[in-house]
Each structure stands twice: as structure tokens, then as C-alpha cells.
Write a protein that holds these residues in place. Structure first.
Motif, short mmCIF file in Angstrom:
data_model
loop_
_atom_site.label_atom_id
_atom_site.label_comp_id
_atom_site.label_asym_id
_atom_site.label_seq_id
_atom_site.Cartn_x
_atom_site.Cartn_y
_atom_site.Cartn_z
N GLN A 71 0.83 -1.20 0.00
CA GLN A 71 0.00 0.00 0.00
C GLN A 71 0.87 1.26 0.00
O GLN A 71 0.54 2.25 -0.66
CB GLN A 71 -0.92 -0.02 1.22
CG GLN A 71 -2.06 0.98 1.20
CD GLN A 71 -3.06 0.75 0.09
OE1 GLN A 71 -2.83 1.20 -1.03
NE2 GLN A 71 -4.16 0.07 0.38
N GLN A 74 2.22 1.84 -3.53
CA GLN A 74 1.31 2.38 -4.54
C GLN A 74 1.24 3.91 -4.46
O GLN A 74 0.95 4.56 -5.44
CB GLN A 74 -0.09 1.75 -4.42
CG GLN A 74 -0.90 2.12 -3.20
CD GLN A 74 -1.60 3.46 -3.28
OE1 GLN A 74 -1.78 3.99 -4.38
NE2 GLN A 74 -1.96 4.00 -2.13
N VAL A 80 -1.13 1.14 -9.11
CA VAL A 80 -2.55 0.80 -9.07
C VAL A 80 -3.25 1.76 -8.11
O VAL A 80 -2.63 2.29 -7.20
CB VAL A 80 -2.78 -0.66 -8.60
CG1 VAL A 80 -2.23 -1.64 -9.60
CG2 VAL A 80 -2.17 -0.88 -7.23
N GLY A 82 -5.00 3.11 -4.96
CA GLY A 82 -4.90 2.65 -3.59
C GLY A 82 -6.19 2.06 -3.07
O GLY A 82 -6.17 1.13 -2.25
N LEU A 85 -6.53 -1.66 -3.74
CA LEU A 85 -5.79 -2.42 -2.74
C LEU A 85 -6.51 -2.39 -1.40
O LEU A 85 -6.47 -3.36 -0.64
CB LEU A 85 -4.37 -1.86 -2.57
CG LEU A 85 -3.37 -2.18 -3.67
CD1 LEU A 85 -2.01 -1.56 -3.35
CD2 LEU A 85 -3.21 -3.69 -3.83
#
Length: 234
Positions: A71, A74, A80, A82, A85
Motif C-alpha cells: 500500500q 502504490q 494501481v 490505492g 488495494l
């Protein structure tokens, strides 16, 4: 870009920009639901909570640490969104733990980007951030300060990394910035973690309702953009 152009450039300075903000918010919800549907119908082991939790348990104490690191990455690297996730975190760890792990990673990543911008200055930021985007966000944060930054963090699809770079170029203190990130980002991560947790139990309706509520809240903030100082400056 001239100084006059910077004064007129704000987040919602055109119909295209306004449509884009709403489309990004809608795309986030649709993306989570499509990913869930694909998992349920096409990737059976991943959609099986027992199978997923067994694999996560195999990492032992490293599982939460690995997720926090992902995390944080990112935010720094932005590969990607957040919140996607965050939904995974809720699926794996449940709503409460998933939210805590996501926000821990987000805070660590945000602090790293902020400190890098503060330490190396604008020349460094201009090398790693698109110049036009930097001008736009720089103008907004400079005009609205901490309050504007907080409102931007409430939008789940706005770029964490870029906002962190911009904040690092201001005189905002690190602890103030992290408080803004914590309070501004937690609602959306809580919503997606809840949705992920419900998906892990096969409860698609509550998961969809949570994402819909997040979308409504985002639309409400957007609708209040005039009062929040995010609309056209005229």
C-alpha cells in the motif's frame, strides 16, 4: 504557462475536467465490482475466502507487513489505485484490520513522497511529475491551503502521489499534512475495506451498497465545489 494562466487554472476549470472527475469516481466502483464478479465466476480459488486466508496465513506475521508495504508502494510509485488495494485488504483481513493496514501504508508512502519533495525541492519534483499537472495542483493548494488539500483527499480517485509532492513544496508541516491524509483518506478506505470484507463472505449487496454510498459522498463533495473553492475562478 504564464502567471495569469496559473491564476485561472483550477481543478474543475472545464466541462471535460468536471466530467473526468465523475467518470474516475464511477470507474473505481465499477472496477471493484467487475473484479469481484470475475473472481466469483472465473477465478474460483481466489474467490474462496478459506483458500485466500490459508495462503495469507502461510505468510504468518509477514502478511500484514507485506500488505502495508504494498500500500505504501502504490503511493510512491502509483502502479494501481490505492482504493483497489484497500478493497483487497478488507477481503483478506476484514474491515477494521484492512482499513488500519491500508491507512498505515498510505501514511508511510505519503510521508516518503512529502519528505522527498521537501528535501530535494521543485527541480526534483518537476523531473518526476507532469509539468501541467503540477501547475494545476500547485495553484489549487497554494490558493486554498490545508482546507483545499483536505477536500481533495476526500475524493477517492484523485492522485495521492501528486498531491503529496505538491504538499511537500509548500510550508505545510509534515505532521499537519499526515493528519490531513489520515482524516481525508480514511472514509474511502473504510468503505472499500467494508466492501471487500463483505465480498469475502459472498455478500454482494452490502458490498455494492458501500461502494454506492462512497460514490454518492464523492458526488456530494463535487456538487459543493463552489463553496469549497474548487470551482471556476471566473
Amino acid at each position: 504557462m504564464t502567471d495569469g494562466d496559473r491564476e485561472r487554472t483550477v481543478v474543475f476549470d472545464s466541462a471535460a475536467a468536471r466530467r473526468g472527475a465523475l467518470l474516475r469516481a464511477g470507474a473505481l466502483a465499477v472496477g471493484v465490482l467487475l473484479a469481484a464478479a470475475a473472481a466469483v465466476h472465473a477465478v474460483v480459488p481466489v474467490a474462496d475466502p478459506a483458500w485466500v486466508r490459508t495462503r495469507v496465513a502461510a505468510l504468518g506475521r509477514l502478511a500484514p507487513l507485506a500488505f502495508v508495504a504494498l500500500q505504501a508502494a502504490q503511493v510512491i510509485l502509483a502502479p494501481v489505485p490505492g482504493q483497489l488495494l484497500g478493497g483487497v485488504g478488507g477481503y483478506l483481513f476484514g474491515t477494521a484490520r484492512g482499513t488500519v493496514y491500508s491507512m498505515t501504508g498510505v501514511l508511510l508512502g505519503s510521508a516518503a513522497v512529502f519528505v522527498a519533495a521537501r528535501s530535494y525541492g521543485r527541480p526534483y519534483v518537476e523531473r518526476v511529475v507532469d509539468a501541467d499537472a503540477l501547475d494545476r495542483w500547485d495553484d489549487l493548494v497554494g490558493r486554498t491551503g490545508v482546507a483545499g488539500l483536505f477536500v481533495l483527499f476526500l475524493f477517492p480517485t484523485f492522485p495521492d502521489d501528486l498531491l503529496c509532492f505538491v504538499a511537500g513544496l509548500t510550508d505545510i508541516r509534515l505532521r499537519t499534512f499526515l493528519a490531513v491524509v489520515l482524516v481525508g483518506r480514511t472514509p474511502s478506505f473504510l468503505a472499500v475495506a467494508y466492501a471487500g470484507g463483505e465480498l469475502s463472505s459472498g455478500q454482494l449487496l452490502p458490498a455494492g451498497a458501500a461502494l454506492a454510498l462512497l460514490g454518492v459522498a464523492t458526488a456530494a463533495v463535487y456538487a459543493l465545489r463552489d463553496r469549497l473553492g474548487l470551482a471556476d475562478s471566473g
